[in-house]
Structures are given as C-alpha cells and as structure tokens.
Design a protein around this motif. Structure first.
Motif, PDB file in Angstrom:
ATOM      1  N   LEU A  40      67.883  53.175  42.197  1.00 42.38           N
ATOM      2  CA  LEU A  40      66.520  52.675  42.387  1.00 42.38           C
ATOM      3  C   LEU A  40      66.411  51.217  42.831  1.00 42.38           C
ATOM      4  O   LEU A  40      65.317  50.739  43.106  1.00 42.38           O
ATOM      5  N   GLN A  41      67.521  50.527  42.906  1.00 39.38           N
ATOM      6  CA  GLN A  41      67.489  49.112  43.258  1.00 39.38           C
ATOM      7  C   GLN A  41      66.800  48.874  44.601  1.00 39.38           C
ATOM      8  O   GLN A  41      66.023  47.939  44.739  1.00 39.38           O
ATOM      9  N   GLU A  42      67.051  49.720  45.564  1.00 38.57           N
ATOM     10  CA  GLU A  42      66.438  49.565  46.888  1.00 38.57           C
ATOM     11  C   GLU A  42      65.021  50.148  46.946  1.00 38.57           C
ATOM     12  O   GLU A  42      64.379  50.108  47.986  1.00 38.57           O
ATOM     13  N   GLN A  43      64.561  50.697  45.836  1.00 38.17           N
ATOM     14  CA  GLN A  43      63.240  51.308  45.777  1.00 38.17           C
ATOM     15  C   GLN A  43      62.233  50.438  45.013  1.00 38.17           C
ATOM     16  O   GLN A  43      61.185  50.909  44.595  1.00 38.17           O
ATOM     17  N   GLY A  44      62.588  49.175  44.759  1.00 40.42           N
ATOM     18  CA  GLY A  44      61.662  48.267  44.097  1.00 40.42           C
ATOM     19  C   GLY A  44      61.805  48.200  42.588  1.00 40.42           C
ATOM     20  O   GLY A  44      60.861  47.846  41.896  1.00 40.42           O
ATOM     21  N   PHE A  45      62.983  48.514  42.083  1.00 42.41           N
ATOM     22  CA  PHE A  45      63.243  48.419  40.648  1.00 42.41           C
ATOM     23  C   PHE A  45      64.249  47.300  40.402  1.00 42.41           C
ATOM     24  O   PHE A  45      65.142  47.072  41.212  1.00 42.41           O
ATOM     25  N   ALA A  46      64.089  46.589  39.296  1.00 44.90           N
ATOM     26  CA  ALA A  46      64.963  45.457  38.978  1.00 44.90           C
ATOM     27  C   ALA A  46      65.375  45.494  37.510  1.00 44.90           C
ATOM     28  O   ALA A  46      64.560  45.798  36.641  1.00 44.90           O
ATOM     29  N   ARG A  47      66.613  45.138  37.254  1.00 44.88           N
ATOM     30  CA  ARG A  47      67.137  45.065  35.886  1.00 44.88           C
ATOM     31  C   ARG A  47      66.722  43.731  35.293  1.00 44.88           C
ATOM     32  O   ARG A  47      66.947  42.684  35.883  1.00 44.88           O
ATOM     33  N   ILE A  48      66.075  43.755  34.126  1.00 44.54           N
ATOM     34  CA  ILE A  48      65.620  42.513  33.508  1.00 44.54           C
ATOM     35  C   ILE A  48      66.354  42.215  32.198  1.00 44.54           C
ATOM     36  O   ILE A  48      66.221  41.123  31.657  1.00 44.54           O
ATOM     37  N   HIS A  49      67.097  43.192  31.724  1.00 46.87           N
ATOM     38  CA  HIS A  49      67.724  43.086  30.406  1.00 46.87           C
ATOM     39  C   HIS A  49      68.776  44.180  30.347  1.00 46.87           C
ATOM     40  O   HIS A  49      68.704  45.138  31.113  1.00 46.87           O
ATOM     41  N   ARG A  50      69.714  44.072  29.432  1.00 49.73           N
ATOM     42  CA  ARG A  50      70.729  45.133  29.332  1.00 49.73           C
ATOM     43  C   ARG A  50      70.091  46.477  29.014  1.00 49.73           C
ATOM     44  O   ARG A  50      70.647  47.527  29.276  1.00 49.73           O
ATOM     45  N   LYS A  51      68.877  46.442  28.513  1.00 49.04           N
ATOM     46  CA  LYS A  51      68.177  47.645  28.091  1.00 49.04           C
ATOM     47  C   LYS A  51      67.057  48.123  29.017  1.00 49.04           C
ATOM     48  O   LYS A  51      66.580  49.238  28.872  1.00 49.04           O
ATOM     49  N   TYR A  52      66.628  47.296  29.976  1.00 48.40           N
ATOM     50  CA  TYR A  52      65.430  47.630  30.750  1.00 48.40           C
ATOM     51  C   TYR A  52      65.595  47.490  32.263  1.00 48.40           C
ATOM     52  O   TYR A  52      66.150  46.513  32.753  1.00 48.40           O
ATOM     53  N   LEU A  53      65.017  48.453  32.960  1.00 49.10           N
ATOM     54  CA  LEU A  53      64.899  48.456  34.412  1.00 49.10           C
ATOM     55  C   LEU A  53      63.405  48.631  34.697  1.00 49.10           C
ATOM     56  O   LEU A  53      62.790  49.582  34.193  1.00 49.10           O
ATOM     57  N   VAL A  54      62.802  47.705  35.442  1.00 52.25           N
ATOM     58  CA  VAL A  54      61.353  47.764  35.653  1.00 52.25           C
ATOM     59  C   VAL A  54      61.007  48.011  37.118  1.00 52.25           C
ATOM     60  O   VAL A  54      61.752  47.658  38.025  1.00 52.25           O
ATOM     61  N   ASN A  55      59.835  48.608  37.315  1.00 50.17           N
ATOM     62  CA  ASN A  55      59.300  48.857  38.638  1.00 50.17           C
ATOM     63  C   ASN A  55      58.499  47.617  39.055  1.00 50.17           C
ATOM     64  O   ASN A  55      57.496  47.279  38.429  1.00 50.17           O
TER      65      ASN A  55
END
Length: 98
Positions: A40-55
């Motif tokens: 999902l990285q190229e789909q507008g999602f970013a990792r913000i924490h070891r536990k979370y990936l946000v849109n």
C-alpha cells in the motif's frame, strides 16, 4: 468482504493479526503489517509507528505527537518516523518541501 482503499482509515498490528479500520467497522486479517505496508505504500499509505499504517487521504493533522484522522481517531507517531511521514504527506498532497 471488499473495502475500497479510500474507505480504509488505518491498519493496526495486534499480536499475530492486523486489524483494518474504516469509519463504520473493522476487519481482522492474518497478513503482517509489513506486507500491507509493501503493498500500500504507493497507494497513499504511510507507516507512522511500529504498530500503525495510516491512509494519507484521511490525514487531518498532527497534535502532540499524534496523527489525527478524519474519523477523529488519534494514533501515536514515533519520533523517528515523523520526518518521513511529513515527506510522504507532502508528496501525496502534490506539494514540494522547501
């Protein structure tokens, strides 16, 4: 059940599972957060924490070390990921960092 990427707020790692959150419901998956991040990285999602990936589509702001989403959810952002998150957000919004 099929969920559009735009509906997906964030994905959370919980023990051996991941939980996918929308404004109305959540789904449990056995995929790893790392696997979702790669897909999902190229789909507008970013990792913000070891536990979370946000849109990034649902980003509303950053307050006191937390990302605020359009649903009102607030998720912690790690200090080491803050700079990369901001770069990804600006790229997503189509703006250059000066």
């Amino acid at each position: 059940m099929v969920v559009s990427l735009q509906e997906l707020l964030y994905i959370s790692a919980e023990d051996k599972y991941t939980v996918l959150y929308t404004k109305k419901q959540h789904f449990i998956s056995d995929y790893s957060l790392k696997k979702y991040e790669a897909q999902l990285q190229e789909q507008g999602f970013a990792r913000i924490h070891r536990k979370y990936l946000v849109n990034l589509y649902h980003h509303q702001g950053i307050q006191a070390g937390k990302v605020v989403l359009s649903s009102g959810a607030t998720l912690p952002i790690s200090k080491k990921r803050m700079s990369e998150y901001q770069k990804q957000l600006f790229r997503y919004l189509g703006e250059d960092i000066v």
